[in-house]
Design a protein around this motif. Structure first.
Motif, short mmCIF file in Angstrom:
data_model
loop_
_atom_site.label_atom_id
_atom_site.label_comp_id
_atom_site.label_asym_id
_atom_site.label_seq_id
_atom_site.Cartn_x
_atom_site.Cartn_y
_atom_site.Cartn_z
N ALA A 2 8.82 6.64 -15.94
CA ALA A 2 9.08 6.58 -14.50
C ALA A 2 10.54 6.90 -14.21
N PHE A 3 11.44 6.38 -15.03
CA PHE A 3 12.87 6.66 -14.82
C PHE A 3 13.17 8.13 -15.10
N ASP A 4 12.53 8.71 -16.10
CA ASP A 4 12.70 10.14 -16.37
C ASP A 4 12.28 10.96 -15.15
N ARG A 5 11.19 10.57 -14.52
CA ARG A 5 10.74 11.27 -13.31
C ARG A 5 11.79 11.17 -12.21
N LEU A 6 12.39 10.01 -12.06
CA LEU A 6 13.45 9.82 -11.07
C LEU A 6 14.61 10.77 -11.37
N LEU A 7 15.02 10.84 -12.64
CA LEU A 7 16.12 11.72 -13.03
C LEU A 7 15.80 13.19 -12.75
N GLN A 8 14.52 13.53 -12.76
CA GLN A 8 14.10 14.91 -12.53
C GLN A 8 13.85 15.22 -11.05
N GLY A 9 14.11 14.25 -10.19
CA GLY A 9 14.04 14.52 -8.76
C GLY A 9 12.94 13.82 -7.98
N THR A 10 12.08 13.07 -8.64
CA THR A 10 11.07 12.29 -7.92
C THR A 10 11.77 11.22 -7.09
N ASP A 11 11.30 11.01 -5.89
CA ASP A 11 11.85 9.95 -5.05
C ASP A 11 11.82 8.64 -5.84
N ALA B 106 21.86 7.07 -17.75
CA ALA B 106 22.02 7.59 -16.39
C ALA B 106 23.19 8.56 -16.28
N GLY B 107 24.06 8.60 -17.27
CA GLY B 107 25.22 9.47 -17.20
C GLY B 107 26.23 8.96 -16.20
N ALA B 108 27.06 9.86 -15.70
CA ALA B 108 28.15 9.47 -14.80
C ALA B 108 27.74 9.50 -13.33
N ASN B 109 26.53 9.87 -13.03
CA ASN B 109 26.07 9.95 -11.65
C ASN B 109 25.89 8.54 -11.08
N PRO B 110 26.70 8.16 -10.07
CA PRO B 110 26.61 6.79 -9.52
C PRO B 110 25.24 6.44 -8.97
N GLU B 111 24.55 7.40 -8.37
CA GLU B 111 23.21 7.11 -7.84
C GLU B 111 22.25 6.76 -8.97
N PHE B 112 22.27 7.54 -10.04
CA PHE B 112 21.40 7.27 -11.18
C PHE B 112 21.78 5.96 -11.87
N GLN B 113 23.07 5.63 -11.88
CA GLN B 113 23.51 4.36 -12.46
C GLN B 113 22.92 3.19 -11.67
#
Length: 141
Positions: A23-32, A63-70
């Motif tokens: 599910a988190f992978d899907r989020l990282l790929q652009g799923t809401d 999540a990397g450095a992207n604050p939204e993904f964090q």
């Protein structure tokens, strides 16, 4: 012969519940994010209790450095911990990684009028990660 082929095909297409990591992978790929979370929650709730640990065993991606993904990574860790607490399961060790704790508060609902309510009612697994969304965040995403 045709019946054997149909049986084999139906076994190959058997639905596999989505893990938190998937599910988190899907989020990282652009799923809401709320769609990915909702899909995972649906599978968690529909899975037999004996199979739930498998849905959360694999750590979510970095999540990397992207604050939204964090922020969403911290949300996933808090969600998994909360679900485990509710189900009487131990939370997986990956949920305690320092990356899943936010340095600044994240209020899921904008505005200051309800901040006190959010701070009061947010479950501990989110609150300790600096995420505030109230007591119904996981009711139905």
């Amino acid at each position: 012969m045709a019946k054997q082929g149909a049986a084999a095909t139906s076994q190959k297409r058997q639905y596999q519940p989505q893990t938190a990591a998937a599910a988190f992978d899907r989020l990282l790929q652009g799923t809401d994010p709320w769609v990915a979370i909702g899909d995972f929650l649906d599978d968690w709730r529909r899975s037999p209790e004996r199979k739930r640990a498998a849905l959360i065993a694999e750590p979510i991606a970095e999540a990397g450095a992207n604050p939204e993904f964090q922020r969403w990574a911290a949300f996933f860790a808090g969600m998994v911990e909360r679900l485990c607490w509710s189900a009487g399961l131990p939370a997986p060790a990956w949920t305690t990684r320092p990356a899943y704790y936010l340095p600044k508060p994240w209020y899921l609902y904008p505005g200051t009028r309800i901040r006190a309510w959010l701070e009061e009612t947010t479950p501990a697994s989110f609150k300790m990660r600096n995420i505030f969304g109230g007591d119904r965040m996981l009711d139905r995403v």
